[in-house]
Each structure stands twice: as C-alpha cells, then as structure tokens.
Scaffold this active site. Structure first.
Site, PDB file in Angstrom:
ATOM      1  N   GLY A 246       0.792  -1.234   0.000  1.00 28.43           N
ATOM      2  CA  GLY A 246       0.000   0.000   0.000  1.00 28.43           C
ATOM      3  C   GLY A 246       0.817   1.273   0.000  1.00 28.43           C
ATOM      4  O   GLY A 246       0.248   2.369   0.024  1.00 28.43           O
ATOM      5  N   GLU A 288       4.661  -6.196   1.867  1.00 29.70           N
ATOM      6  CA  GLU A 288       4.350  -6.661   0.500  1.00 29.70           C
ATOM      7  C   GLU A 288       4.146  -5.493  -0.446  1.00 29.70           C
ATOM      8  O   GLU A 288       3.033  -5.267  -0.918  1.00 29.70           O
ATOM      9  CB  GLU A 288       3.032  -7.452   0.516  1.00 29.70           C
ATOM     10  CG  GLU A 288       2.966  -8.578   1.476  1.00 29.70           C
ATOM     11  CD  GLU A 288       1.551  -9.093   1.662  1.00 29.70           C
ATOM     12  OE1 GLU A 288       0.581  -8.330   1.502  1.00 29.70           O
ATOM     13  OE2 GLU A 288       1.416 -10.261   1.959  1.00 29.70           O
ATOM     14  N   ARG A 328      -6.362   2.514 -15.279  1.00 27.51           N
ATOM     15  CA  ARG A 328      -6.465   3.226 -14.000  1.00 27.51           C
ATOM     16  C   ARG A 328      -7.187   4.576 -14.087  1.00 27.51           C
ATOM     17  O   ARG A 328      -7.995   4.877 -13.204  1.00 27.51           O
ATOM     18  CB  ARG A 328      -5.076   3.384 -13.351  1.00 27.51           C
ATOM     19  CG  ARG A 328      -4.392   2.022 -13.105  1.00 27.51           C
ATOM     20  CD  ARG A 328      -3.163   2.106 -12.217  1.00 27.51           C
ATOM     21  NE  ARG A 328      -3.519   2.408 -10.845  1.00 27.51           N
ATOM     22  CZ  ARG A 328      -3.430   3.587 -10.292  1.00 27.51           C
ATOM     23  NH1 ARG A 328      -2.941   4.596 -10.975  1.00 27.51           N
ATOM     24  NH2 ARG A 328      -3.804   3.772  -9.050  1.00 27.51           N
ATOM     25  N   CYS A 359     -13.430   2.891 -28.268  1.00 27.40           N
ATOM     26  CA  CYS A 359     -14.746   3.449 -28.577  1.00 27.40           C
ATOM     27  C   CYS A 359     -15.518   3.671 -27.299  1.00 27.40           C
ATOM     28  O   CYS A 359     -16.450   2.917 -26.987  1.00 27.40           O
ATOM     29  CB  CYS A 359     -15.490   2.517 -29.506  1.00 27.40           C
ATOM     30  SG  CYS A 359     -14.781   2.582 -31.126  1.00 27.40           S
ATOM     31  N   TYR A 388       0.209  -1.997 -12.137  1.00 27.02           N
ATOM     32  CA  TYR A 388      -1.202  -2.155 -12.517  1.00 27.02           C
ATOM     33  C   TYR A 388      -1.508  -1.557 -13.896  1.00 27.02           C
ATOM     34  O   TYR A 388      -2.633  -1.180 -14.173  1.00 27.02           O
ATOM     35  CB  TYR A 388      -2.131  -1.579 -11.436  1.00 27.02           C
ATOM     36  CG  TYR A 388      -1.815  -2.112 -10.057  1.00 27.02           C
ATOM     37  CD1 TYR A 388      -2.122  -3.419  -9.723  1.00 27.02           C
ATOM     38  CD2 TYR A 388      -1.171  -1.323  -9.100  1.00 27.02           C
ATOM     39  CE1 TYR A 388      -1.800  -3.933  -8.475  1.00 27.02           C
ATOM     40  CE2 TYR A 388      -0.844  -1.834  -7.848  1.00 27.02           C
ATOM     41  CZ  TYR A 388      -1.167  -3.131  -7.547  1.00 27.02           C
ATOM     42  OH  TYR A 388      -0.844  -3.636  -6.314  1.00 27.02           O
TER      43      TYR A 388
HETATM   44  N1  LLP Z   1      -0.757  -7.153  -0.395  1.00 20.07           N
HETATM   45  C1  LLP Z   1      -2.060  -7.403  -0.600  1.00 20.07           C
HETATM   46  C2  LLP Z   1      -2.724  -8.415   0.191  1.00 20.07           C
HETATM   47  C3  LLP Z   1      -2.764  -6.684  -1.575  1.00 20.07           C
HETATM   48  O1  LLP Z   1      -4.043  -6.924  -1.750  1.00 20.07           O
HETATM   49  C4  LLP Z   1      -2.082  -5.714  -2.353  1.00 20.07           C
HETATM   50  C5  LLP Z   1      -2.791  -4.962  -3.389  1.00 20.07           C
HETATM   51  C6  LLP Z   1      -0.722  -5.517  -2.122  1.00 20.07           C
HETATM   52  C7  LLP Z   1      -0.086  -6.242  -1.119  1.00 20.07           C
HETATM   53  C8  LLP Z   1       0.088  -4.518  -2.904  1.00 20.07           C
HETATM   54  O2  LLP Z   1      -0.385  -3.233  -2.795  1.00 20.07           O
HETATM   55  P1  LLP Z   1       0.511  -2.014  -3.350  1.00 20.07           P
HETATM   56  O3  LLP Z   1       1.779  -1.989  -2.571  1.00 20.07           O
HETATM   57  O4  LLP Z   1       0.765  -2.270  -4.774  1.00 20.07           O
HETATM   58  O5  LLP Z   1      -0.328  -0.827  -3.134  1.00 20.07           O
HETATM   59  N2  LLP Z   1      -5.389  -2.104  -9.191  1.00 20.07           N
HETATM   60  C9  LLP Z   1      -5.229  -1.093  -8.150  1.00 20.07           C
HETATM   61  C10 LLP Z   1      -4.495  -1.604  -6.960  1.00 20.07           C
HETATM   62  C11 LLP Z   1      -5.135  -2.812  -6.311  1.00 20.07           C
HETATM   63  C12 LLP Z   1      -4.307  -3.303  -5.181  1.00 20.07           C
HETATM   64  C13 LLP Z   1      -4.796  -4.592  -4.693  1.00 20.07           C
HETATM   65  N3  LLP Z   1      -4.016  -5.153  -3.650  1.00 20.07           N
HETATM   66  C14 LLP Z   1      -4.557   0.148  -8.737  1.00 20.07           C
HETATM   67  O6  LLP Z   1      -4.250   0.145  -9.922  1.00 20.07           O
HETATM   68  O7  LLP Z   1      -4.357   1.109  -8.021  1.00 20.07           O
END
Ligand code: LLP
Length: 438
Positions: A246, A288, A328, A359, A388
């Site tokens: 996150g 993560e 996005r 389209c 993403y």
């Molecule tokens: N760990 C878990 C359990 C998760 O569900 C996620 C992301 C991460 C780690 C990694 O999160 P990050 O560090 O990348 O923020 N498609 C969306 C993001 C969905 C994230 C889902 N889970 C976007 O394009 O912003």
C-alpha cells in the site's frame, strides 16, 4: 513524477540511458518501458529502512502489480520474496524458476485447484482469507499428506485514506477475518488446533496508494490488543506480522507519499512499542509492496495520432493505446504526468486532453496536461505506469496488448512480446453449422 527527465543532445527523452525514440522505432508503440535500475533502487530503499532496526524482516513483491517471467527473475535476483494472488501468478513464478518456499499465496476466493497446486508446489505460506478456505486447505493438506504453513488475513477495521476500490481494511470488506467480531479469534483457534496447518503469522493489508503509515499504525495497535489476549488464552504467539503493502508513489507533483524509510520506520517502531508495552517477543516483520517497487520504473510510450479542438477550446490529442493498456484513469480517475519524448520541452506549452483510441468517451488517459506544440506522429511518454498498467491490460476493442521492454544502463531487452492479431483469435473457434452441434 519526482524524477529528473533526461534528454539526449537531439532532444530525445532517455529512459535507463536508452533513447525513447529508438525504443519506439525498434519495438513499436504503445510500449511499456521499465527502467530496472529504479526497481533496484526502490528495493534497496526498503531494505535499508529495515536494516536500521534490530528486527528480522522480509520484503515480498506483490506480483499482482506487474507479473511476468522476467520480472519474477529480477525479484529473485534482488533477493525479495514473492506474493501471488492466483494460480496464474503462481504458474508465472514457478515458470521463472522462482523458489516455491519464498512464495505466499493471497486471495479471497482461491479455488480448490489453485490451493492444491500451491500445496503440491510446496509454497512458503498460504494467506488464508476465510473459513471456507481454512476448511478446504486443511482437507487438501491431509489428502496431500503435508503440513501447510499459513498466515491469517485479518481485517483490522481501519479506514484507509484512498480510493474506495483500493481500500481493504474497513469492517465491510470482502477480504479477511474481522478482528473485532470474533471471526479472527475463531480462525486463530481453529488454525492452531489443526494438525495439518502451521500458523506462522498474521497478516493485514489496509489499502493501496497510501501516503502515510497512519493506518498501518492503527491496524498494528488494534491487532496487538488481540494478539496479547490470544497469547494469554491460547499460549500461542504468531512469529510473523505481515503488514501488507500500500506504500504510495508520486504519480503527479501533488502526490506526496512518505519515503520507504519513514513508512517502514513508523511501522517497525509501532510494532516494537506494542511488544515492549505488553512484554511480548518481537515478531519477524513482513511487507508486500507492489506499486512502490515498480510504479515509478514504468513509462508508456505512445504515438500521437488524430487531434481536434472543440469550440469551447479543449484540444484532444489521441494516442495509439488507452484504457486497454492503462485502465487506471477510467477505473479510479487516476492522474498521470506526461511529456513529448521526441523533442526538448519548450516554454510554450498548451493544455491538452490525452485521449485513448477505444470506442468509449471515458477512455481519457489525462484530462489536462501542458504539452509543447503537439503534432501527429509525436511520441508521448506517460510516466509512472509500471504498476497495474500491463497487469490490468486488456483486449477491449480487440487491441493487441503492447510489448514490454526492460532498460538499464544503456541497454534494452524485450521481456514481453507485443500481441499479434493472430494472438487475438488464438482461442476463438469457428461457428459450427447447427446440424454439427451435438
Ligand atoms: N498485499 C495485498 C494483500 C494486496 O491486496 C495488495 C494490493 C498488495 C499487497 C500490494 O499493494 P501495493 O503496494 O501495490 O499498493 N489495481 C489497483 C491496486 C489494487 C491493489 C490490490 N491489492 C490500482 O491500480 O491502483
């Protein structure tokens, strides 16, 4: 986009010391370009942040952000662990010869087939999301005659300050065992009593693109209330706390996320504090990150095609990709920065709207951005598309997915081929005459 943009003498944007105009000529557009040096820097920053503390830690790359064989191989080279969220991501990792024992498997609806695949492969941990999965995994472990390491995904009941679609820590979430409603305790009790499962830790993930560690800290505090109680009741203390990902990135100048150092510092100190106050052994700390490792490393190169101005004074410039290679903006109203890549930026910039070629009126990549004297044929670079982007790419309007190139220190290598029209119909079958259908 907090990075300095570097141009060659001819005024071509350089990515990883490779000429972007040359990249576009060689590989075509749209093109995802990843500067792997940036991925290395980001991984090093997270490691450095942890190394300031006397704790054991693990950094797992959340491969949902960008999963390909070459990316997984780079993750291995960087010594990171790996999160997967489907059989497909697991298959990608194993195909890249990534060591199974450093893989963790997430997901709110893993199928029996996926879980069996993971158990047979001997992955490092299954992060169990719900009771249905807990029972299924226990049965599979018994059938396969294995003891499976698990973590429990806890929903800590904190509200992340981000887009609702990427907020996951609140009470009403499809993910995890609710902490405050007794579900988490029941899952904890069942797991530690299950001879087929070995509870190695607790996990939460509260949302994505967060700018501060505030909600991570709130979740840690909430979790420790219960960890303490459960320790007293069951004499079992989880050895690992996994605080998810996150960590936000700087898509535009107005995004001001904390650095990995500040983020990790706050998280580690919060865990150390909670343990000290309660006289509990300090756990191993896992994170993560997905976006924070790959987001800023990625740039998408497009060729500008049609242009038009409305009577109200808006100028649309259309590029040869769009919501197919970057969903996005359409899905989360995400903002991006961009620049013309085939000449130096000039003083006389004009606000334009960057439209995709799908389209669909909502296929707008950037609502308003100042660009210098754009004309058809120009190369447009959209920054920070590494996370993403390719991962959520799709074939809407039957557009082939772009190629992916890694660049570093003046060298480029193709790591995902561009899809062809043949690829698009590879799984299509011709219509049978009615008399042939049985
Ligand atoms: N760990 C878990 C359990 C998760 O569900 C996620 C992301 C991460 C780690 C990694 O999160 P990050 O560090 O990348 O923020 N498609 C969306 C993001 C969905 C994230 C889902 N889970 C976007 O394009 O912003």
């Amino acid at each position: 986009m907090n990075r300095e943009r570097i141009y060659s003498q001819e005024g071509h944007l350089m990515l990883g010391n490779v000429d972007s105009v040359q990249l576009a000529k060689t590989y075509g557009t749209p093109l995802y370009v990843f500067d792997t040096e940036i991925i290395r820097e980001k991984a090093a920053a997270f490691k450095e942040a942890f190394s300031r503390y006397p704790v054991n830690y693990q950094i797992a790359y959340a491969s949902k952000a960008f999963s390909t064989v070459a990316m997984v191989q780079l993750v291995d080279e960087l010594g990171l662990a790996l999160d997967v969220v489907s059989g497909g991501e697991l298959y990608t990792a194993l195909s890249a010869d990534y060591p199974a024992e450093r893989i963790h498997f997430h997901g709110n609806n893993k199928s029996e087939e996926e879980l069996r695949y993971a158990v047979k492969a001997g992955i490092g941990a299954v992060i169990v999301d719900n009771f249905y999965e807990l029972d299924m995994l226990s049965n599979i472990a018994r059938e396969e005659n294995k003891i499976v390491k698990v973590m429990l995904r806890i929903t800590p009941g904190v509200e992340a300050d981000t887009h609702a679609y990427i907020s996951t820590g609140q009470e009403d979430s499809k993910f995890g065992f609710y902490l405050t409603k007794g579900d988490a305790e029941e899952a904890f009790r069942r797991t530690i009593r299950d001879p087929q499962l070995l509870l190695i830790g607790l996990h939460f993930h509260i949302g994505s693109q967060l700018f501060t560690a505030k909600t991570h800290e709130q979740a840690i505090q909430a979790l420790y209330e219960y960890v303490d109680q459960w320790y007293k009741t069951y004499q079992f203390l989880p050895g690992i706390i996994n605080v998810g990902g996150g960590f936000g990135i700087r898509y535009t100048e107005s995004d001001l996320p904390e650095t990995p150092q500040t983020f990790i510092g706050a998280i580690v100190e919060c865990i150390l504090r909670e343990c000290e106050q309660r006289n509990l052994k300090v756990p191993e700390i896992w994170i993560e990150p997905g976006r924070a490792l790959v987001g800023e490393a990625g740039t998408t190169l497009y060729t500008v095609g049609s242009m038009k101005s409305t009577r109200e004074g808006r100028t649309y410039i259309a590029v040869d990709g769009g919501m197919t290679d970057n969903l996005r903006p359409a899905l989360y109203q995400s903002k991006y920065e961009a620049a013309i890549a085939n000449r130096f930026p000039s003083e006389s910039e004009k606000a334009v709207t960057v439209a995709g070629k799908c389209c669909e009126s909502g296929d707008i990549l950037i609502d308003s951005i100042e660009l210098s004297a754009v004309k058809p044929g120009d190369l447009l670079a959209v920054f920070c598309t590494g996370a993403y982007g390719y991962a959520m790419a799709n074939n809407y309007n039957r557009l082939p997915r772009p190629a992916v190139v890694f660049v570093e220190a003046g060298e480029a290598q193709l790591v995902v081929k561009r899809e062809s029209y043949e690829d698009l119909i590879r799984h299509d079958l011709p219509l049978k005459k009615r008399s042939q259908i049985r």
